[in-house]
Structures are given as structure tokens and as C-alpha cells.
Design an enzyme around this catalytic site. Structure first.
Site, PDB file in Angstrom:
ATOM      1  CG  ASP A 328      -2.012   1.020   1.172  1.00 20.70           C
ATOM      2  OD1 ASP A 328      -2.179   1.646   0.100  1.00 20.70           O
ATOM      3  OD2 ASP A 328      -2.693   1.218   2.181  1.00 20.70           O
ATOM      4  CG  ASP A 590      -1.375  -1.871   7.700  1.00 15.95           C
ATOM      5  OD1 ASP A 590      -2.270  -1.808   6.824  1.00 15.95           O
ATOM      6  OD2 ASP A 590      -0.767  -0.869   8.113  1.00 15.95           O
ATOM      7  CG  ASP A 594      -4.254  -5.369   3.456  1.00 15.85           C
ATOM      8  OD1 ASP A 594      -4.512  -5.144   2.254  1.00 15.85           O
ATOM      9  OD2 ASP A 594      -3.951  -4.483   4.261  1.00 15.85           O
ATOM     10  CG  ASN A 658      35.557 -38.697  -0.593  1.00 16.48           C
ATOM     11  OD1 ASN A 658      36.255 -38.614  -1.599  1.00 16.48           O
ATOM     12  ND2 ASN A 658      35.659 -37.842   0.418  1.00 16.48           N
TER      13      ASN A 658
END
Length: 841
Positions: A328, A590, A594, A658
Site C-alpha cells: 500500500d 496491515d 488484506d 568419496n
């Protein structure tokens, strides 16, 4: 008190309070503590506080480790006591290291999560206080307002214009209106308008309610316990799982084949079995879960030092991979401290009347606190003693208006403020000049009003409309927002943050493009875009989005840098369209509206001051609403990803090479290349440098842009560096057998030294894409690597040599091994440069 008041929606409020042993003023602290002990924490799942002993035992749950323990125990029975004890000791030491690291990581995460707890407002001892939601108990009286998550199944005692989002429970898209009352006992869940349910959230209005059920006894708790849903895997978690499968498949084929061939060659079955299992331990990435936990926890701690709190550890990788950030305007690009610039009449002149009515509206508003109301109240003190509040219609995201009814003597007045277009749609008249009482039809004034609105918006001001209506009723309902008179404009200014242009430029340099999603009109959005130096791009409006198909929107969102006049339900569409284009999308929000966008994003980001529903939906919480804080978090996320990948590269290069070489050579030698105890010791020693990876430094170019998991890249890396390691292993075998004519014990000792030293030193090569001497590893990694190399050379000359079957080597053996290792390191450096040039990464 009864623990299960049945059909609580059908009981009178007083009877329910009596049944629960509750009082209107709430529980006492002592009562609340007793009930918390009786009913347990208000959680859908009990916290996984893994006991130290269980965590320790979990280090040995791998089927391969369990088989190895079984085989070692069998060896004791068959008389091979010393070897078996050594094997068990090595397993114990390895498990203890893993336990210590995981325990430390878990403690760090717990501390971080405690910083962003969701709180609930309850009455305790007659006073309102905020407590952790998990401490809410049956019988608590809770107070709710817009943005709050409801902390338990509750019965409404009183409410005002209460609307609740129950989509998580009922699947209903639109908010449900709630109010006090008594309902029939057979009322279905969706029809219980006098009840509130755990996990749902308040969209608008206020309420006081009595908690009846919490945790698993709630409606949501019953559903979640049946579904036992897991959070969806992130791209990183999926990649880790596929990598583990890749190595396990190779390991199973190799180990089973080696065991079968050794048995066919008439070698001792138990020793062959132990050798095969020891190889499996070396081949499988058994440390991978611990290494990932350590790296992520270390990254989370580092991010916390930059005021970025990670709620879900796996989101750190997505955070580092993020290439698009949506946010925002208010509080992110701007100071978030909205200042009221002026109160103007329709003609753009300063108006005391507009200022008075705006102050009354803001002063008496009791819903969700917002910065615009605070700005109005700070604009100037107004005498309001003659006025008394009668009623209120709270703001919601559909009407986009807030109405307050006040009385002055016998006169009742509705005062409405909100988005200009939404205020104008309920007006039939407009006041032409303050104090003159002149009014005109709204159709005559609309063009002039919109022209003034556009002038103010183009200057970067946020503009609300204000209207009034005199009414005879004592209550105000949404339908009373009609036939109103437009009074004027409320003009606000939210200045850009200092240094925001540099912050946006810094994000761009990190490969993160910023896109602004705002409800403000396109003129305000365009003004702020220019002020903060946001990249040029198309501006999409809510109307454009509404008229676009999903396919068309997918093309448009990539080109747009600003989305203006966006409605709450359109945010999720924007996020999903960006993700479909292959972007890793972060969303920073926030507010109440949202939550869906935070869930839809790859990384949901919120702030400590956000409403509960936004914080709950977020993966990451910022302790400051500041993009510069976020950019530091992105860098730490990328460092964490890079250090995790270093372990993957180590596991797929020297270690794998290895073990692969040893497995093949065992088919051609008349003896095992290494004893099972020696294989496990090799594996243990090479684990030590890998455990320090989380503290390693990361080259700047590795955090300069987003990076993503690629199994194809890892497979190619494994082929190149695994084969290179195997080549030098065979070179060592040849030198020991044909050049130095080593005995069996000398062969095993020499190969052990070369294997440990080469696997440890190659860590310093593959940890960077630069020439190794131009990238400084952490002090801890350097010290541990050096210590392991020295230990590998010294062990054959200590009392431990006899235990493990080693023998002291002549000095010329050591010189040959050092020369081979030096050539290996040199060729690994050359191969690294060629590999990265070839893959272009």
C-alpha cells in the site's frame, strides 16, 4: 461449572452466564488461571514443546541408523565387541551434535514468535486488558472491534452494527451480520446470528461477548482436528524433498548392489552388511533436516536483529527469492502520519462548518481507529458541548462511508464522511457557500465538485467528502444515508518518507520491483509515484481490473507499477495474476481487507501495529513499517538460502564422490577399502565443517538478485564435482597400491587421510563462486576445517589408531597424499569456474 453448555445460542444470556459461572464484569485473575489449568490453552493444536529426551531420540529415527544399530548389536553377539562399540559411539556423538543444534534452533524460533503474539481484549477483575489469545478461557467476557480475530466460540451480549467474516468456517463470501438475542435450539451453524466463532474475524462494528468454547472444543477446532490440514509446501521445501529423494534413490541402488556383490565374493556377511550401511550413512543427507533448521533459525535471528520477525521459517527462502513486492502507499511509501491540510466548502474555500461536522464525526466514531480521524481531531479544537451522540453506522468496505447521528437541542443530524464518489451517491443537494444556506441540486454541482476533487488529487492530496442530513428519528440505519446535502471536502496530506526514493532504488538493485496497490484515486497515486521515484509504468485502476479477464489481467499486471482505486477483493486477483507470470510475489498489508491477499502471496508480510487478522495471515512481521527494514530482511533471507545450498553442494560433491568411489573399489579389491568404523569416522569428521555453514559469510553477488531452487542445477553440479572427486579418489587408490605398495592397514589409513582432508578443504572451494582466495570464510568455518584436517593426519599416530584399525604412515606417504589433495583443490577451482561459466549462473 459445566464444561459443555449445549445449544448455548438458545439460552437467555443471564442463564448462560450462570451456567458458565461468569459475571458481566468478567472473571478474576485467579478464576481465569484455574480455568486455564482445567481447559488448557486456547489452541487448535497443542504446542509442540518437544521434550529434550524425545528430540534427542528423534536424531536416531532414520531407518539406516536403526539398521546400523541393529547390525552393531549383532556384531557384539558374534564377538566383534570393539568395532561395534566404536560404531555405536560414533552414532551417539553424531546424534548429540544434531540434538544440540536443533534444540538451539527451536529455542530461537520460540523467542521470535513470542514477539508477535495475537492478543485478545478481555475483562478481568472488571478492567479491560489485552492478553495472549491462547490464554482466553470459557467464561471470559471479550470486547471486539473491526480487525479483531474472535478468540473463542462466544455468545453476543451486546453489539453495534457488527459484521463478521465467517468464510473460514461456513465458506460464505460476504460478511454475516451479528446481533444479540435468543434463537431456537435447532438453528443451524450458519443461522446462529447471536454467536461468534473462533478463527473468524470482525469486519466492522463492535461487540461484547461471552466465551463458551475454546481450542479443540470450538466449532473450528472440531473441523480442523478432522481435517488435520498441513500448510502448503513452499518451493524450497518441495526442492529439499526432491533432493532427498534423488540421493536416497541413488543410495539404495548402490548399497544393495554393493552388499550383494560382496556376499557373492564370499566376504564376511556381517562385515559386508556393516560396510554397506556405513556407506549409506555417508551417502544419505541425514544432516540435511538439522542443517536446514540451523540455517533457517540462524537466518531468523539475524533478520530479527533487523526488526524482521519470521513466523514461518520455510518462508525465508521465498522471501529471498521474491522479485515482486506489492504494498500500500500509506505508511509504506509515506510517513503514515496523515495530516489534515484543510476543510473546504464546495467552492474550495476554507469552511468552519465543514471543520465542525468533520470533528463531530471523528470524535464520536467508535469503530476501527484510523489515521484520518486522528488527523481531523488534531486539526483544531472545536466546541462540541452542545452536541450529543445518538447513533452510529460504522465504516465498511462496501459503502465506504461512516455516519454519526448527533443531536443539538431538538435537532437530529446525520453526518457522513467517506470516499467522495460514495458520499456523492447519497446526496441530492449541495451547499454552495458556507454560512449562506444556499443549496443547489447535486446534478448541477457535480461537475464543479469533481473538477475541484481532481485539482486537489493531482497535487497529491487525499480527499474525502462530507455530507449531512437532518432527521427526526433517534436511530440511524444505513438506509438513512440518503437525500443528504454535500457540504465540502476534507483534504489530507501524507508526506513521502525521507529516503524512500533511495530505498526503492536499493530494492530495485536487489532485483525486487515494487508495485503499489492503493484505494486512492489514480491522480493521487500518480502524484506519489513521481514523488518517490517509482519506476515508470502503466497505472491500472479498479475499473480496469473489473473489466479484464484473468488472461488479460495476467498480461497487464506485469507492465503496471501502480494499481489505483482498487477494491479489497481485487488485491488477491492482482497477486495471483503476478504469480501466474512466474514471479515470486510478496504482499505487505496491515488492514482488515488484506488477509486474502496475504494468503495468496508467496510471502505475506505485515507489521506489528497491524490488525490481528493481518498479522495472523502473515508469514513475516516487521517491527517497523519501513521498506528499508524489509530490504535488509531480503538480504538475510538470501544469505540463509545461499548457506543452505552450500550444504547441498557439499553433500553432492566430495562426500558423495568419496562414498561412490569406495563402493566401486570394494568390488575389485580383495579387502574392504575402509572398515565400517572408519567409514563412519570419516563421515563424522566431514560433518563438522558443514555444521558451521550457518555462520559463514556470503559473497555480495549471491544476494544481489533472487535465487530459486533448481534440482536440474544440483544434478549437474553433482555429476561434475562428484566425478571429479571420484577421479582423485581412484588416483589416491592407484598411488597407494601401485606407487607406494601400501599394506591393507596403510591403504586404509592413507585413504582415510585423503578422504577427510579433501572433503573438508573442498568446502572452501565450493562455498563461493569467486576464486577461493578472494572470498573469506567465517572464522568458525576456517577454524573447524583446519582442526578436522589436522585431526585426520594425527589420529593414526594416537592411541585411537588401534581402535579404528589405522597405522602410522611413513613421511613420504603423507607427502604423496598432500600433493594429490593440492592437485584436487586446484582442479576443483578450475572446474568451478568452467561450470559456472557453462551454466551461466
Amino acid at each position: 461449572m459445566p464444561s459443555d453448555p449445549s445449544a448455548f445460542w438458545s439460552l437467555p444470556a443471564t442463564a448462560l452466564q450462570e451456567l458458565l459461572g461468569a459475571k458481566p464484569e468478567g472473571l478474576t485473575d485467579a478464576e481465569a488461571k484455574a480455568r486455564l489449568k482445567k481447559f488448557g490453552s486456547n489452541l487448535l493444536r497443542e504446542k509442540k514443546e518437544t521434550a529434550a529426551l524425545l528430540l534427542f531420540l528423534a536424531q536416531f529415527k532414520s531407518p539406516i541408523i536403526l539398521l546400523l544399530v541393529f547390525a552393531a548389536t549383532l556384531s557384539i553377539y558374534l564377538g566383534e565387541v570393539a568395532s561395534a562399540i566404536i560404531i555405536l559411539l560414533i552414532i551417539l556423538i553424531s546424534g548429540t551434535l544434531g540434538f544440540w543444534q536443533e534444540r538451539k534452533a527451536a529455542d530461537a524460533v520460540s523467542e521470535l514468535l513470542a514477539m508477535v503474539q495475537i492478543k485478545a481484549t478481555v475483562l478481568r477483575d472488571g478492567k479491560a486488558q489485552d492478553i495472549p489469545q491462547e490464554d482466553v478461557v470459557p467464561g471470559d467476557v471479550i470486547q471486539l472491534r473491526a480487525g479483531d480475530i474472535i478468540p473463542g466460540d462466544s455468545r453476543i451480549l451486546e453489539s453495534k452494527d457488527l459484521f463478521v467474516n465467517e468464510a473460514t468456517l461456513t465458506g460464505e463470501t460476504y460478511p454475516a451480520e451479528k446481533m444479540a438475542g435468543v434463537l431456537p435450539e435447532d438453528t443451524g451453524l450458519a443461522g446462529r446470528i447471536n454467536c461468534l466463532f473462533l478463527g473468524t474475524s470482525v469486519v466492522s462494528g463492535t461487540a461484547t461477548a461471552l466465551v463458551v468454547h475454546t481450542g479443540t472444543e470450538s466449532e473450528f477446532g472440531k473441523v480442523s482436528s478432522q481435517l488435520k490440514q498441513r500448510e502448503p509446501e513452499t518451493e524450497f521445501e518441495l526442492g529439499v524433498r526432491h533432493f532427498g529423494y534423488l540421493l536416497l534413490e541413488v543410495t539404495l541402488v548402490l548399497v544393495v548392489s554393493i552388499f550383494a556383490v560382496n556376499v557373492y565374493l564370499n566376504r564376511p556377511i556381517v562385515e559386508s552388511f556393516l560396510f554397506s550401511l556405513a556407506l549409506a550413512v555417508g551417502l544419505t543427507p541425514q544432516l540435511l533436516p538439522a542443517i536446514i533448521s540451523i540455517n533457517l533459525a540462524h537466518g531468523a535471528r539475524k533478520m530479527a536483529s533487523h526488526k524482521v520477525i519470521v513466523k514461518r521459517l520455510a518462508s525465508i527462502e521465498n522471501f529471498g527469492s521474491m522479485n515482486v513486492l506489492c504494498c500500500d502507499k500509506t505508511g509504506t511509501l509515506t510517513e503514515g502520519k496523515v495530516v489534515m491540510h484543510s476543510a473546504l466548502d464546495m467552492e474550495g474555500k476554507t469552511s468552519k462548518e465543514v471543520s465542525l461536522y468533520a470533528y463531530l464525526n471523528a470524535f464520536f466514531e467508535t469503530g476501527f481507529s484510523n489515521p484520518l480521524d486522528q488527523a481531523i481531531l488534531h486539526f483544531g479544537k472545536v466546541e462540541i458541548d452542545p452536541y450529543k451522540k445518538l447513533d452510529e453506522v460504522p465504516y465498511d468496505f462496501i459503502r465506504k462511508r461512516l455516519s454519526i447521528m448527533v443531536s443539538r437541542g431538538e435537532e437530529h443530524i446525520i453526518i457522513t464522511k467517506g470516499a467522495l464518489a460514495n458520499v456523492l451517491e447519497v446526496c441530492t443537494l449541495a451547499q454552495t457557500s458556507s454560512g449562506s444556506g444556499g443549496v443547489v441540486d447535486i446534478s448541477v454541482a457535480r461537475d464543479a465538485i469533481m473538477q475541484k476533487f481532481q485539482e486537489l488529487s493531482a497535487q497529491g492530496f487525499r480527499v474525502l467528502g462530507l455530507s449531512t442530513r437532518k432527521i427526526e428519528a433517534n436511530v440511524c440505519l444505513p438506509r438513512d444515508e440518503a437525500n443528504m446535502t454535500f457540504l465540502g471536502f476534507l483534504v489530507f496530506f501524507d508526506p513521502p518518507k525521507k529516503g524512500i526514493a533511495a530505498t526503492i532504488k536499493n530494492l530495485a538493485s536487489l532485483g525486487v520491483s515494487l508495485k503499489v496497490i492503493t484505494g486512492d484515486n489514480h491522480l493521487v497515486a500518480e502524484s506519489i509515484r513521481k514523488e518517490v521515484g517509482l519506476a515508470d509504468g502503466k497505472i491500472l485502476t479498479g475499473q480496469d481490473i473489473r473489466l479484464s479477464s484473468d488472461e488479460a489481467l495476467q498480461r497487464q499486471v506485469q507492465e503496471a507499477s501502480v494499481f489505483a482505486e482498487v477494491e479489497p477483493n481485487q488485491k488477491e486477483r492482482i497477486i495471483l495474476a503476478l504469480r501466474k507470470n512466474g514471479n515470486v510475489v510478496g504482499y505487505m498489508g496491515d488492514g482488515i481487507n488484506d488477509a486474502s491477499a496475504l494468503h495468496a502471496a508467496d510471502v505475506g508480510i505485515s507489521v506489528e501495529s497491524a490488525v490481528d487478522v493481518a498479522k495472523e495471515a502473515a508469514d513475516i512481521v516487521l517491527l517497523e513499517t519501513d521498506l528499508s527494514v524489509l530490504s535488509e530482511g531480503v538480504i538475510e533471507g538470501r544469505k540463509t538460502f545461499s548457506n543452505t545450498m552450500k550444504y547441498v553442494f557439499m553433500a553432492t560433491s566430495a562426500n558423495f564422490g568419496n562414498m561412490f568411489s569406495m563402493a566401486l573399489l570394494s568390488l575389485f579389491l580383495p579387502f574392504l577399502p575402509l572398515l565400517p568404523t572408519q567409514v563412519l569416522l570419516t563421515n563424522l569428521l566431514t560433518d563438522f565443517p558443514e555444521m558451521t555453514i550457518s555462520s559463514d559469510s556470503v559473497d555480495p553477488e549471491l544476494v544481489a538478485g533472487p535465487r530459486r531452487w533448481s534440482i536440474r542445477f544440483i544434478r549437474n553440479f553433482m555429476l561434475v564435482f562428484g566425478l571429479l572427486s571420484s577421479f582423485f579418489d581412484f588416483l589416491t587408490f592407484g598411488a597407494l597400491l601401485f606407487l607406494l605398495h601400501a599394506s591393507v592397514d596403510q591403504f586404509r589409513t592413507g585413504w582415510f587421510m585423503e578422504s577427510v582432508v579433501s572433503a573438508s578443504l573442498v568446502v572452501l572451494i565450493i562455498r563461493t563462486r569467486r576464486p577461493f582466495f578472494r572470498s573469506t570464510p567465517s572464522n568458525l568455518l576456517s577454524a573447524v576445517t583446519l582442526t578436522v584436517c589436522v585431526a585426520a593426519f594425527l589420529i593414526p599416530y594416537t592411541p585411537l589408531a588401534e581402535l579404528f584399525g589405522f597405522t602410522p604412515l611413513p613421511i613420504y606417504f603423507i607427502l604423496v597424499i598432500i600433493i594429490i589433495v593440492a592437485f584436487y583443490i586446484l582442479l576443483a577451482e578450475i572446474a568451478k569456474r568452467s561450470f559456472y561459466r557453462m551454466v551461466g549462473r
